[in-house]
Motif scaffolding. Structure first.
Motif, PDB file in Angstrom:
ATOM      1  N   ALA A 148       0.846  -1.193   0.000  1.00  0.00           N
ATOM      2  CA  ALA A 148       0.000   0.000   0.000  1.00  0.00           C
ATOM      3  C   ALA A 148       0.879   1.241   0.000  1.00  0.00           C
ATOM      4  O   ALA A 148       1.921   1.282   0.665  1.00  0.00           O
ATOM      5  CB  ALA A 148      -0.914   0.015   1.223  1.00  0.00           C
ATOM      6  N   LEU A 149       0.456   2.242  -0.754  1.00  0.00           N
ATOM      7  CA  LEU A 149       1.122   3.539  -0.789  1.00  0.00           C
ATOM      8  C   LEU A 149       0.098   4.595  -0.412  1.00  0.00           C
ATOM      9  O   LEU A 149      -0.942   4.723  -1.066  1.00  0.00           O
ATOM     10  CB  LEU A 149       1.675   3.838  -2.187  1.00  0.00           C
ATOM     11  N   GLY A 150       0.372   5.326   0.643  1.00  0.00           N
ATOM     12  CA  GLY A 150      -0.557   6.358   1.077  1.00  0.00           C
ATOM     13  C   GLY A 150      -0.323   7.678   0.377  1.00  0.00           C
ATOM     14  O   GLY A 150       0.578   7.822  -0.457  1.00  0.00           O
ATOM     15  N   SER A 151      -1.134   8.659   0.743  1.00  0.00           N
ATOM     16  CA  SER A 151      -0.995  10.011   0.201  1.00  0.00           C
ATOM     17  C   SER A 151      -0.858  11.023   1.326  1.00  0.00           C
ATOM     18  O   SER A 151      -0.913  12.231   1.093  1.00  0.00           O
ATOM     19  CB  SER A 151      -2.210  10.352  -0.671  1.00  0.00           C
ATOM     20  N   SER A 152      -0.657  10.524   2.553  1.00  0.00           N
ATOM     21  CA  SER A 152      -0.531  11.395   3.723  1.00  0.00           C
ATOM     22  C   SER A 152       0.682  10.975   4.541  1.00  0.00           C
ATOM     23  O   SER A 152       1.296   9.941   4.280  1.00  0.00           O
ATOM     24  CB  SER A 152      -1.799  11.316   4.577  1.00  0.00           C
ATOM     25  N   GLN A 153       1.015  11.751   5.549  1.00  0.00           N
ATOM     26  CA  GLN A 153       2.195  11.491   6.371  1.00  0.00           C
ATOM     27  C   GLN A 153       1.997  10.336   7.351  1.00  0.00           C
ATOM     28  O   GLN A 153       2.965   9.704   7.774  1.00  0.00           O
ATOM     29  CB  GLN A 153       2.567  12.759   7.143  1.00  0.00           C
ATOM     30  N   THR A 154       0.762  10.063   7.729  1.00  0.00           N
ATOM     31  CA  THR A 154       0.470   8.965   8.644  1.00  0.00           C
ATOM     32  C   THR A 154      -0.570   8.039   8.005  1.00  0.00           C
ATOM     33  O   THR A 154      -1.318   8.441   7.118  1.00  0.00           O
ATOM     34  CB  THR A 154      -0.066   9.482   9.995  1.00  0.00           C
ATOM     35  N   ILE A 155      -0.620   6.811   8.494  1.00  0.00           N
ATOM     36  CA  ILE A 155      -1.449   5.789   7.868  1.00  0.00           C
ATOM     37  C   ILE A 155      -2.939   6.141   7.929  1.00  0.00           C
ATOM     38  O   ILE A 155      -3.462   6.565   8.956  1.00  0.00           O
ATOM     39  CB  ILE A 155      -1.177   4.415   8.527  1.00  0.00           C
ATOM     40  N   GLU A 156      -3.586   5.983   6.779  1.00  0.00           N
ATOM     41  CA  GLU A 156      -5.026   6.180   6.665  1.00  0.00           C
ATOM     42  C   GLU A 156      -5.482   5.496   5.384  1.00  0.00           C
ATOM     43  O   GLU A 156      -4.729   4.717   4.785  1.00  0.00           O
ATOM     44  CB  GLU A 156      -5.378   7.666   6.653  1.00  0.00           C
ATOM     45  N   TYR A 157      -6.706   5.772   4.947  1.00  0.00           N
ATOM     46  CA  TYR A 157      -7.225   5.120   3.741  1.00  0.00           C
ATOM     47  C   TYR A 157      -6.278   5.365   2.572  1.00  0.00           C
ATOM     48  O   TYR A 157      -5.708   6.449   2.426  1.00  0.00           O
ATOM     49  CB  TYR A 157      -8.613   5.647   3.383  1.00  0.00           C
ATOM     50  N   HIS A 158      -6.140   4.351   1.707  1.00  0.00           N
ATOM     51  CA  HIS A 158      -5.238   4.445   0.568  1.00  0.00           C
ATOM     52  C   HIS A 158      -5.895   3.856  -0.677  1.00  0.00           C
ATOM     53  O   HIS A 158      -6.512   2.805  -0.631  1.00  0.00           O
ATOM     54  CB  HIS A 158      -3.947   3.691   0.856  1.00  0.00           C
ATOM     55  N   ALA A 159      -5.748   4.542  -1.783  1.00  0.00           N
ATOM     56  CA  ALA A 159      -6.298   4.050  -3.049  1.00  0.00           C
ATOM     57  C   ALA A 159      -5.263   3.251  -3.828  1.00  0.00           C
ATOM     58  O   ALA A 159      -5.608   2.420  -4.663  1.00  0.00           O
ATOM     59  CB  ALA A 159      -6.793   5.224  -3.894  1.00  0.00           C
ATOM     60  N   SER A 160      -3.977   3.505  -3.535  1.00  0.00           N
ATOM     61  CA  SER A 160      -2.908   2.811  -4.253  1.00  0.00           C
ATOM     62  C   SER A 160      -2.495   1.574  -3.470  1.00  0.00           C
ATOM     63  O   SER A 160      -1.874   1.666  -2.405  1.00  0.00           O
ATOM     64  CB  SER A 160      -1.713   3.754  -4.438  1.00  0.00           C
ATOM     65  N   ARG A 161      -2.843   0.408  -3.972  1.00  0.00           N
ATOM     66  CA  ARG A 161      -2.549  -0.845  -3.271  1.00  0.00           C
ATOM     67  C   ARG A 161      -2.563  -1.988  -4.271  1.00  0.00           C
ATOM     68  O   ARG A 161      -2.991  -1.830  -5.415  1.00  0.00           O
ATOM     69  CB  ARG A 161      -3.603  -1.105  -2.192  1.00  0.00           C
ATOM     70  N   GLY A 162      -2.116  -3.165  -3.854  1.00  0.00           N
ATOM     71  CA  GLY A 162      -2.124  -4.304  -4.763  1.00  0.00           C
ATOM     72  C   GLY A 162      -1.647  -5.571  -4.088  1.00  0.00           C
ATOM     73  O   GLY A 162      -1.245  -5.587  -2.921  1.00  0.00           O
ATOM     74  N   PHE A 163      -1.713  -6.655  -4.841  1.00  0.00           N
ATOM     75  CA  PHE A 163      -1.264  -7.975  -4.396  1.00  0.00           C
ATOM     76  C   PHE A 163      -0.328  -8.539  -5.456  1.00  0.00           C
ATOM     77  O   PHE A 163      -0.560  -8.375  -6.658  1.00  0.00           O
ATOM     78  CB  PHE A 163      -2.458  -8.920  -4.200  1.00  0.00           C
ATOM     79  N   SER A 164       0.735  -9.184  -5.014  1.00  0.00           N
ATOM     80  CA  SER A 164       1.668  -9.809  -5.946  1.00  0.00           C
ATOM     81  C   SER A 164       2.385 -10.947  -5.238  1.00  0.00           C
ATOM     82  O   SER A 164       2.089 -11.257  -4.079  1.00  0.00           O
ATOM     83  CB  SER A 164       2.679  -8.776  -6.476  1.00  0.00           C
ATOM     84  N   THR A 165       3.334 -11.592  -5.919  1.00  0.00           N
ATOM     85  CA  THR A 165       4.141 -12.642  -5.309  1.00  0.00           C
ATOM     86  C   THR A 165       5.607 -12.340  -5.544  1.00  0.00           C
ATOM     87  O   THR A 165       5.978 -11.679  -6.514  1.00  0.00           O
ATOM     88  CB  THR A 165       3.807 -14.033  -5.889  1.00  0.00           C
ATOM     89  N   LEU A 166       6.439 -12.843  -4.642  1.00  0.00           N
ATOM     90  CA  LEU A 166       7.869 -12.583  -4.713  1.00  0.00           C
ATOM     91  C   LEU A 166       8.618 -13.883  -4.444  1.00  0.00           C
ATOM     92  O   LEU A 166       8.324 -14.583  -3.470  1.00  0.00           O
ATOM     93  CB  LEU A 166       8.250 -11.534  -3.661  1.00  0.00           C
ATOM     94  N   THR A 167       9.563 -14.230  -5.315  1.00  0.00           N
ATOM     95  CA  THR A 167      10.433 -15.380  -5.095  1.00  0.00           C
ATOM     96  C   THR A 167      11.775 -14.842  -4.618  1.00  0.00           C
ATOM     97  O   THR A 167      12.553 -14.299  -5.409  1.00  0.00           O
ATOM     98  CB  THR A 167      10.618 -16.198  -6.389  1.00  0.00           C
ATOM     99  N   LEU A 168      12.027 -14.952  -3.319  1.00  0.00           N
ATOM    100  CA  LEU A 168      13.236 -14.360  -2.746  1.00  0.00           C
ATOM    101  C   LEU A 168      14.502 -15.080  -3.179  1.00  0.00           C
ATOM    102  O   LEU A 168      15.549 -14.448  -3.366  1.00  0.00           O
ATOM    103  CB  LEU A 168      13.141 -14.352  -1.219  1.00  0.00           C
ATOM    104  N   VAL A 169      14.432 -16.401  -3.312  1.00  0.00           N
ATOM    105  CA  VAL A 169      15.586 -17.190  -3.756  1.00  0.00           C
ATOM    106  C   VAL A 169      15.150 -18.028  -4.946  1.00  0.00           C
ATOM    107  O   VAL A 169      14.297 -18.901  -4.802  1.00  0.00           O
ATOM    108  CB  VAL A 169      16.117 -18.101  -2.630  1.00  0.00           C
ATOM    109  N   THR A 170      15.698 -17.742  -6.107  1.00  0.00           N
ATOM    110  CA  THR A 170      15.303 -18.471  -7.306  1.00  0.00           C
ATOM    111  C   THR A 170      15.962 -19.841  -7.336  1.00  0.00           C
ATOM    112  O   THR A 170      17.040 -20.050  -6.764  1.00  0.00           O
ATOM    113  CB  THR A 170      15.678 -17.696  -8.570  1.00  0.00           C
TER     114      THR A 170
END
Length: 222
Positions: A148-170
């Protein structure tokens, strides 16, 4: 006089994943018998606002299987990096609330680098708090996460967000890269060793990304 201790060098991040046009995740895995250490660095481009990441199995914030989120808040010049429990779509008790008790994070930092907000932290792949979730360091095994990426200095509602996967060790890759030889100015480097035999096709790609509907995309940069 007693010499000053040598400062611990900042970790280098050999692996990276561009999550979106605004967010890049970089990491370094350090194998350890007590549980692998993972150094994370999140870069939010063109933002001066809070950002966070958590292990997850879907985009839903109310999924009980989600791990605690690591959230960095600029807080108008007094930056903080804390763990938050994702219990609902609001800030406060029963929703998104700070985790009390001893932290499972180390080497935390939140800073601006030009126009980019950078969140850095270090944690075990499996921490002492089961609610943190697990980042897999098994070769070839991916971990789902929400961001999530906010638009304010402290945590609150956010429109920019998503889900993904990460392979740390290939698969077929070493978690810790070989060190780069140092070069002394004015001193010629030794002649390079003969080129090694080409790697088998299966081990030629050091990075991988699972894409829904497509399969696995693998790549290597030389």
């Amino acid at each position: 006089a007693t010499p000053s201790p040598t400062p611990t060098p900042a970790p280098q991040y050999p692996s990276s994943f561009v999550v979106s046009a605004s967010l890049t995740v970089r990491w370094l895995v350090e194998p350890d018998a007590g549980g692998d250490w993972i150094n994370f660095r999140l870069e939010a481009a063109n933002r001066d606002a809070w950002l966070g990441i958590a292990t997850a199995s879907s985009l839903s914030m109310t999924n009980a299987a989600n791990g605690n989120a690591v959230v960095g808040q600029p807080a108008s010049g007094s930056p903080t990096v804390d763990r938050f429990r994702l219990g609902g779509k609001f800030v406060g008790s029963g929703g998104v609330a700070a985790v009390a008790g001893t932290t499972t994070l180390s080497s935390t930092s939140l800073a601006k680098e030009g126009t980019t907000t950078v969140l850095s932290f270090r944690r075990r792949n499996v921490t002492s708090d089961a609610s943190d979730g697990v980042w897999s360091t098994v070769a070839g095994v991916s971990t789902g996460f929400v961001w999530a990426l906010g638009s304010s200095q402290t945590i609150e509602y956010h429109a920019s967000r998503g889900f993904s996967t990460l392979t740390l060790v290939t698969a077929g890759a070493s978690p810790t890269p070989s060190p780069t030889p140092s070069v002394t100015p004015g001193v010629s480097s030794p002649s390079p060793s003969p080129s090694a035999s080409p790697r088998p096709a299966a081990n030629r790609y050091s990075q991988a990304k699972n894409i829904t509907g497509l399969g696995t995309v693998r790549w290597s940069v030389e």
